[in-house]
Design an enzyme around this catalytic site. Sequence first.
Site, PDB file in Angstrom:
ATOM      1  N   SER A  14       0.521  -1.029   0.209  1.00 52.69           N
ATOM      2  CA  SER A  14       0.155  -0.252   0.053  1.00 52.69           C
ATOM      3  C   SER A  14       0.790   1.400   0.013  1.00 52.69           C
ATOM      4  CB  SER A  14      -1.179  -0.231   1.005  1.00 52.69           C
ATOM      5  OG  SER A  14      -0.047   0.330   2.627  1.00 52.69           O
ATOM      6  N   ASN A  15       2.515   0.996   0.737  1.00 53.82           N
ATOM      7  CA  ASN A  15       2.896   2.321   0.575  1.00 53.82           C
ATOM      8  C   ASN A  15       3.096   2.225  -0.675  1.00 53.82           C
ATOM      9  OD1 ASN A  15       3.855   3.825   2.979  1.00 53.82           O
ATOM     10  ND2 ASN A  15       3.282   1.739   3.686  1.00 53.82           N
ATOM     11  N   MET A  87      10.351  -6.546   4.419  1.00 59.30           N
ATOM     12  CA  MET A  87       9.946  -7.513   5.691  1.00 59.30           C
ATOM     13  C   MET A  87      10.889  -8.628   5.782  1.00 59.30           C
ATOM     14  SD  MET A  87       7.825  -5.748   6.841  1.00 59.30           S
ATOM     15  CE  MET A  87       7.271  -6.598   7.946  1.00 59.30           C
ATOM     16  N   HIS A 106       8.951   3.277   8.282  1.00 63.08           N
ATOM     17  CA  HIS A 106       8.967   1.944  10.273  1.00 63.08           C
ATOM     18  C   HIS A 106       7.514   2.528  10.626  1.00 63.08           C
ATOM     19  CE1 HIS A 106      10.108  -0.822  13.021  1.00 63.08           C
ATOM     20  NE2 HIS A 106       9.496   0.563  13.678  1.00 63.08           N
ATOM     21  N   ASP A 142      16.107  -0.181  11.547  1.00 64.77           N
ATOM     22  CA  ASP A 142      15.190   1.268  12.077  1.00 64.77           C
ATOM     23  C   ASP A 142      16.082   2.342  12.999  1.00 64.77           C
ATOM     24  OD1 ASP A 142      13.326  -0.414  11.698  1.00 64.77           O
ATOM     25  OD2 ASP A 142      12.610  -1.136  13.156  1.00 64.77           O
TER      26      ASP A 142
HETATM   27  C1  GRF Z   1       3.689  -0.132   6.914  1.00 62.79           C
HETATM   28  O1  GRF Z   1       3.388  -0.364   8.436  1.00 62.79           O
HETATM   29  C2  GRF Z   1       4.848  -0.421   6.654  1.00 62.79           C
HETATM   30  O2  GRF Z   1       5.787   0.722   7.815  1.00 62.79           O
HETATM   31  C3  GRF Z   1       6.278  -1.229   7.636  1.00 62.79           C
HETATM   32  O3  GRF Z   1       5.342  -2.234   6.722  1.00 62.79           O
HETATM   33  C4  GRF Z   1       4.354  -2.074   6.684  1.00 62.79           C
HETATM   34  C5  GRF Z   1       4.089  -2.089   5.347  1.00 62.79           C
HETATM   35  O4  GRF Z   1       3.267  -2.137   4.333  1.00 62.79           O
HETATM   36  N1  GRF Z   1       7.425  -1.353   7.099  1.00 62.79           N
HETATM   37  P1  GRF Z   1       2.252  -1.854   2.726  1.00 62.79           P
HETATM   38  O5  GRF Z   1       2.965  -3.115   2.014  1.00 62.79           O
HETATM   39  O6  GRF Z   1       3.383  -0.690   2.720  1.00 62.79           O
HETATM   40  O7  GRF Z   1       0.940  -2.138   2.922  1.00 62.79           O
END
Ligand code: GRF
Length: 210
Positions: A14-15, A87, A106, A142
């Site tokens: 989603s980001n 991840m 983060h 982090d």
């Molecule tokens: C987000 O909460 C980001 O901060 C963390 O992993 C999650 C990823 O979400 N590092 P998405 O895949 O971007 O929806």
Amino acid sequence: MSCRVVVLLSGRGSNFQAIVEATLPIEIVAVISNRPQAAGLAFAREHGLTTVALDHTLHAEREGFDAQLADEIERHQPDLVVLAGYMRILSPAFIYRFEGRLLNIHPSLLPMFPGLKTHERALAEGVKIHGCTVHFVTAQLDHGPIVIQAAVPVRADDTANTLATRVLAQEHQIYPQAIRWFAEGRLLNNDGCVNLKDDLTSQSVLSTGA
Ligand code: GRF
């Protein structure tokens, strides 16, 4: 010349989607995932972007996988590498190779709650303000230089899920902003050191009553 960006992700993306939809002065030259089934890769394909799946489960050693990942990234000659829900812990050799052009988001107000399960830990500690952070990646997990943060109040009836949802909405604001600043050359000084220009410091904290 627009800023060449490689995106690394592992999941829903989603980001990454927020970054695409923000129409930034960048060219996303590749989207790479360690999980071939990542939803973020499918979104990238639908948008005609170059995608690469490198399945980390086929590698016994983190270093070997990261070396292959780094070579693949270099092939696309990025100015910036964006971790968007990637991840996996990156090995120090990988980080040194891309230091100064490696950004991460983060889901906490660093330096509080590095690592996993940030929303659960924030609730368990009873903090009243939580949020998210975009930072440059350094070898310490982090802990790299902070670019921008957004804060959200914690509500008495919050669960990890409700809190995560409100924090995520802020992630989608601050990550595109940080990338825009990088692309505009406003995050690094002439010798490549991270240095928020004075006019950015006041803009680098967002807070929402939502
Ligand atoms: C987000 O909460 C980001 O901060 C963390 O992993 C999650 C990823 O979400 N590092 P998405 O895949 O971007 O929806």
